[in-house]
Design a protein around this motif. Structure first.
Motif, short mmCIF file in Angstrom:
data_model
loop_
_atom_site.label_atom_id
_atom_site.label_comp_id
_atom_site.label_asym_id
_atom_site.label_seq_id
_atom_site.Cartn_x
_atom_site.Cartn_y
_atom_site.Cartn_z
N PHE A 179 0.85 -1.19 0.00
CA PHE A 179 0.00 0.00 0.00
C PHE A 179 0.88 1.24 0.00
O PHE A 179 1.78 1.39 0.81
CB PHE A 179 -0.92 -0.01 1.22
N ASP A 180 0.63 2.14 -0.93
CA ASP A 180 1.40 3.37 -1.05
C ASP A 180 0.42 4.54 -1.15
O ASP A 180 -0.18 4.75 -2.19
CB ASP A 180 2.29 3.30 -2.29
N PRO A 181 0.24 5.27 -0.06
CA PRO A 181 -0.82 6.29 -0.01
C PRO A 181 -0.47 7.60 -0.69
O PRO A 181 -0.62 8.67 -0.12
CB PRO A 181 -1.03 6.48 1.49
N LYS A 182 0.00 7.57 -1.92
CA LYS A 182 0.34 8.81 -2.62
C LYS A 182 -0.90 9.62 -2.96
O LYS A 182 -0.89 10.84 -2.91
CB LYS A 182 1.11 8.50 -3.90
N GLY A 183 -1.99 8.94 -3.30
CA GLY A 183 -3.22 9.65 -3.62
C GLY A 183 -3.79 10.37 -2.41
O GLY A 183 -4.27 11.50 -2.51
N THR A 184 -3.73 9.72 -1.25
CA THR A 184 -4.22 10.35 -0.02
C THR A 184 -3.37 11.57 0.32
O THR A 184 -3.91 12.62 0.70
CB THR A 184 -4.18 9.33 1.14
N LEU A 185 -2.08 11.45 0.19
CA LEU A 185 -1.19 12.58 0.46
C LEU A 185 -1.48 13.73 -0.50
O LEU A 185 -1.50 14.89 -0.10
CB LEU A 185 0.27 12.15 0.35
N ALA A 186 -1.73 13.41 -1.76
CA ALA A 186 -2.04 14.45 -2.74
C ALA A 186 -3.33 15.18 -2.39
O ALA A 186 -3.40 16.41 -2.48
CB ALA A 186 -2.14 13.84 -4.13
N LEU A 187 -4.35 14.43 -1.97
CA LEU A 187 -5.61 15.07 -1.58
C LEU A 187 -5.44 15.96 -0.35
O LEU A 187 -6.01 17.05 -0.27
CB LEU A 187 -6.68 14.01 -1.30
N ILE A 188 -4.65 15.50 0.61
CA ILE A 188 -4.41 16.31 1.81
C ILE A 188 -3.67 17.60 1.44
O ILE A 188 -4.00 18.68 1.95
CB ILE A 188 -3.62 15.49 2.85
N LEU A 189 -2.69 17.51 0.55
CA LEU A 189 -1.95 18.70 0.14
C LEU A 189 -2.83 19.68 -0.64
O LEU A 189 -2.73 20.89 -0.44
CB LEU A 189 -0.73 18.30 -0.69
N VAL A 190 -3.69 19.17 -1.50
CA VAL A 190 -4.62 20.03 -2.24
C VAL A 190 -5.57 20.73 -1.27
O VAL A 190 -5.81 21.94 -1.37
CB VAL A 190 -5.39 19.23 -3.30
N TYR A 191 -6.09 19.98 -0.31
CA TYR A 191 -7.00 20.56 0.68
C TYR A 191 -6.27 21.62 1.51
O TYR A 191 -6.83 22.69 1.79
CB TYR A 191 -7.55 19.45 1.58
N PHE A 192 -5.02 21.36 1.89
CA PHE A 192 -4.24 22.32 2.66
C PHE A 192 -4.01 23.59 1.85
O PHE A 192 -4.11 24.70 2.39
CB PHE A 192 -2.91 21.70 3.09
N CYS A 193 -3.72 23.45 0.56
CA CYS A 193 -3.52 24.63 -0.30
C CYS A 193 -4.80 25.46 -0.40
O CYS A 193 -4.74 26.70 -0.38
CB CYS A 193 -3.05 24.20 -1.67
N ILE A 194 -5.94 24.79 -0.49
CA ILE A 194 -7.22 25.51 -0.53
C ILE A 194 -7.44 26.26 0.77
O ILE A 194 -7.85 27.43 0.76
CB ILE A 194 -8.37 24.53 -0.81
N LEU A 195 -7.15 25.65 1.90
CA LEU A 195 -7.32 26.32 3.19
C LEU A 195 -6.39 27.52 3.32
O LEU A 195 -6.81 28.57 3.81
CB LEU A 195 -7.06 25.34 4.34
N VAL A 196 -5.14 27.40 2.88
CA VAL A 196 -4.20 28.52 2.96
C VAL A 196 -4.66 29.66 2.06
O VAL A 196 -4.62 30.83 2.45
CB VAL A 196 -2.78 28.04 2.59
N THR A 197 -5.15 29.33 0.87
CA THR A 197 -5.65 30.36 -0.03
C THR A 197 -6.85 31.08 0.58
O THR A 197 -6.94 32.32 0.50
CB THR A 197 -6.05 29.72 -1.38
N MET A 198 -7.75 30.33 1.19
CA MET A 198 -8.91 30.96 1.83
C MET A 198 -8.48 31.84 2.99
O MET A 198 -9.02 32.94 3.18
CB MET A 198 -9.88 29.88 2.32
N TRP A 199 -7.49 31.38 3.77
CA TRP A 199 -7.01 32.18 4.90
C TRP A 199 -6.39 33.48 4.41
O TRP A 199 -6.63 34.55 4.98
CB TRP A 199 -5.99 31.39 5.72
N VAL A 200 -5.57 33.41 3.36
CA VAL A 200 -4.93 34.61 2.82
C VAL A 200 -5.99 35.59 2.33
O VAL A 200 -5.90 36.79 2.60
CB VAL A 200 -3.95 34.23 1.68
#
Length: 57
Positions: A20-41
């Protein structure tokens, strides 16, 4: 007795749990984090910076 095509297909669908290699999960978490940072800015710099706080109620 040999195995049938159905048994080979079912066995092929089962993956090794150690591979099991959770690259897709990591990608989704990073995309979600980028969205949150953009909203905060946007909220911080556009809505609050330079404006007085207003309490409605």
């Amino acid at each position: 007795m040999g195995t049938t095509d159905g048994e080979q297909t079912a066995a092929g669908l089962i993956e090794d749990p150690k591979s099991f290699d959770p690259k897709g999960t990591l990608a989704l978490i990073l995309v979600y984090f980028c969205i949150l940072v953009t909203m905060w800015v946007y909220i911080y710099f556009v809505e609050f910076l330079g404006n007085d706080l207003i309490v409605v109620g």
